[in-house]
Design a protein around this motif. Sequence first.
Motif, short mmCIF file in Angstrom:
data_model
loop_
_atom_site.label_atom_id
_atom_site.label_comp_id
_atom_site.label_asym_id
_atom_site.label_seq_id
_atom_site.Cartn_x
_atom_site.Cartn_y
_atom_site.Cartn_z
N THR A 148 5.34 8.34 4.29
CA THR A 148 4.43 9.30 4.92
C THR A 148 5.29 10.52 5.52
O THR A 148 4.82 11.56 5.99
CB THR A 148 3.63 8.75 5.93
N ARG A 201 -0.46 4.90 -0.92
CA ARG A 201 -1.42 4.89 0.12
C ARG A 201 -0.88 4.45 1.39
O ARG A 201 -1.28 3.86 2.45
CB ARG A 201 -2.49 3.91 -0.16
N SER A 202 0.42 5.23 1.65
CA SER A 202 1.06 5.07 2.96
C SER A 202 0.40 5.29 4.20
O SER A 202 0.57 4.82 5.18
CB SER A 202 2.39 5.91 2.91
N ASP A 203 -0.51 6.26 3.92
CA ASP A 203 -1.42 6.45 5.15
C ASP A 203 -2.13 5.14 5.92
O ASP A 203 -2.14 5.17 7.08
CB ASP A 203 -2.47 7.63 5.13
N VAL A 204 -2.72 4.39 5.02
CA VAL A 204 -3.20 3.11 5.27
C VAL A 204 -2.09 2.19 5.76
O VAL A 204 -2.42 1.64 6.78
CB VAL A 204 -4.18 2.70 4.28
N TRP A 215 0.85 -1.20 -0.22
CA TRP A 215 0.11 -0.08 0.11
C TRP A 215 0.97 1.30 -0.04
O TRP A 215 0.61 2.17 -0.65
CB TRP A 215 -0.99 0.13 1.16
N SER A 216 2.10 1.27 0.91
CA SER A 216 2.82 2.51 0.82
C SER A 216 3.51 2.59 -0.57
O SER A 216 3.71 3.79 -1.01
CB SER A 216 3.88 2.13 1.86
#
Length: 167
Positions: free
Chosen positions: A103, A65-68, A60-61
Amino acid sequence: IRMETVLLDYWIARAPSPENEARAVAAVAAGRALLAGPSEPTREQRILVARLLGMAARKWSLSGRSDVGLGWAEEADELARSTGDARAMIDATLGHTTARIFTGSPGDIESWLRDVIRQASAIGDSFSIAFATSGVAVSLGSFAGVDIEELMANGADAAHRSGNPHA
């Protein structure tokens, strides 16, 4: 959960379809449910879920989508530490480090990467050494005191040993 853990290894160098991403999210939910009980999860189940969370966090990162990914990585890290399993620690730490880099969150990234390299060397995991040194360590070029040339040389050697064309 087990199948998705294996598939995430495959998807690390590819772009999964929305359906495959949905399966990964469902596997994370199933892993969390397994940990929640009602029965106490076995050590092997905790290792499996830690690996899943760490690998999902890394994917994901790397996919923006590194926040997830950071949330999953933090869960993976705590869980992997509780098992003491080297493979779980490697996957969790790579997920955590990758999420922190993407992030911009602070952390002892150099130390974490060196720990991955040490643990992966002990179990003969050349792909993780290559990823930690060549893939993630290149992001550390702006950190004072990091010998990027040494890390890159180790990563290139590990990539060749791994036999993985994506390393």
